[in-house]
Motif scaffolding. Structure first.
Motif, mmCIF file in Angstrom:
data_model
loop_
_atom_site.group_PDB
_atom_site.id
_atom_site.type_symbol
_atom_site.label_atom_id
_atom_site.label_comp_id
_atom_site.label_asym_id
_atom_site.label_seq_id
_atom_site.Cartn_x
_atom_site.Cartn_y
_atom_site.Cartn_z
ATOM 1 N N ARG A 57 3.625 -1.299 -0.954
ATOM 2 C CA ARG A 57 3.106 -0.121 -0.240
ATOM 3 C C ARG A 57 2.187 -0.530 0.903
ATOM 4 O O ARG A 57 2.167 0.112 1.956
ATOM 5 C CB ARG A 57 2.357 0.787 -1.215
ATOM 6 N N ASN A 58 1.447 -1.597 0.704
ATOM 7 C CA ASN A 58 0.565 -2.105 1.755
ATOM 8 C C ASN A 58 1.374 -2.527 2.985
ATOM 9 O O ASN A 58 0.993 -2.248 4.130
ATOM 10 C CB ASN A 58 -0.253 -3.287 1.207
ATOM 11 N N HIS B 24 2.595 0.547 4.773
ATOM 12 C CA HIS B 24 1.501 1.216 5.470
ATOM 13 C C HIS B 24 1.065 0.438 6.711
ATOM 14 O O HIS B 24 1.021 0.975 7.817
ATOM 15 C CB HIS B 24 0.325 1.402 4.510
ATOM 16 N N GLY C 4 3.464 1.833 9.345
ATOM 17 C CA GLY C 4 2.676 3.039 9.589
ATOM 18 C C GLY C 4 2.924 4.189 8.636
ATOM 19 O O GLY C 4 2.628 5.337 8.946
ATOM 20 N N THR D 113 2.261 6.692 5.585
ATOM 21 C CA THR D 113 1.012 7.173 4.965
ATOM 22 C C THR D 113 1.261 8.079 3.765
ATOM 23 O O THR D 113 0.341 8.371 3.020
ATOM 24 C CB THR D 113 0.181 7.964 6.003
ATOM 25 N N ASP D 114 2.486 8.508 3.576
ATOM 26 C CA ASP D 114 2.792 9.469 2.514
ATOM 27 C C ASP D 114 3.001 8.738 1.189
ATOM 28 O O ASP D 114 3.966 8.005 1.007
ATOM 29 C CB ASP D 114 4.062 10.247 2.912
ATOM 30 N N ASP D 115 2.068 8.938 0.250
ATOM 31 C CA ASP D 115 2.107 8.211 -1.034
ATOM 32 C C ASP D 115 3.412 8.413 -1.790
ATOM 33 O O ASP D 115 3.993 7.465 -2.317
ATOM 34 C CB ASP D 115 0.940 8.656 -1.943
ATOM 35 N N SER E 217 4.063 15.830 3.015
ATOM 36 C CA SER E 217 4.201 15.171 4.324
ATOM 37 C C SER E 217 3.671 16.002 5.493
ATOM 38 O O SER E 217 3.370 15.459 6.549
ATOM 39 C CB SER E 217 5.665 14.800 4.587
#
Length: 212
Positions: free
Chosen positions: A55-56, A59, A63, A65-67, A133
């Motif tokens: 996930r890092n 992100h 870019g 950002t939506d978990d 989102s």
């Protein structure tokens, strides 16, 4: 990893990879081991990117950002569901993620959006993803109502057999008519800019490759 091992792994993974050549596969393997840390005493099966590390990357590099979407992308890569992305899943996943055909990307996006894996995107799943989102706009109105309206509009446009949910056939037909609908429920593919930056950065050590 020594050069001989790297070369063998590169050859094996290149055979099954549709969208990367040998040089690119080699670069991606090196990046993978840089990211996980090459720990020779562990069996290969255990070496991988766990959910947080993966996930890092999504992100920081792409870019995202939506978990919820990042978790689903992780599951899309982690084909054997063992909780980490191994080197083969990394190469094959990126092959579709970065360079997949429209058919491959449709299949991948549909799997991301089908939260419970039952082969359909339900109204509830659409609601959850859109709520997640869309930017939270402060307003007088109940934001959930706006999202419910959006779900109805989306269904009207995409649900060709009118059964109140989207099958892959519904989704595919809608996307072929309007490719913008590929990521209708959240950004789960890299935008062209971050894709280009990633590829430019990773696929550059030609001299190193030529020494193999």
């Amino acid at each position: 990893m020594n050069r001989k091992k790297l070369q063998k792994l590169t050859d094996n993974l290149t055979k099954n990879c549709k969208h990367f050549n040998k040089f690119e596969v080699n670069c991606l393997i090196k990046l993978f081991y840089n990211l996980v840390g090459d720990v020779p005493e562990r069996p290969v099966a255990v070496i991988g990117l766990d959910r947080n590390a993966f996930r890092n990357i999504l992100h920081v590099t792409f870019g995202m950002t939506d978990d919820m979407i990042m978790d689903r992308v992780f599951r899309g890569f982690d084909k054997d569901n063992d909780g980490c992305v191994n080197v083969s899943e990394w190469i094959n996943g990126l092959s579709v993620f970065l360079r997949g055909s429209l058919e491959e990307k449709m299949k991948y996006c549909f799997e991301v959006f089908d939260l419970n894996g039952d082969g359909f995107i339900s109204k509830e799943e659409m609601f959850h993803m859109l709520k997640n989102s869309l930017l939270k706009q402060p307003s007088e109105e109940d934001p959930d109502e706006g999202i419910k309206d959006l779900v109805e509009i989306t269904l009207k446009k995409m649900d060709h057999d009118h059964d109140g949910k989207l099958s892959f056939a519904d989704y595919e037909k809608a996307v072929r008519e309007e490719t913008l609908l590929l990521e209708a429920f959240g950004p789960c593919l890299p935008d062209p800019k971050s894709q280009m930056e990633f590829e430019t950065q990773v696929f550059k050590d030609l001299t190193d490759f030529n020494d193999m």
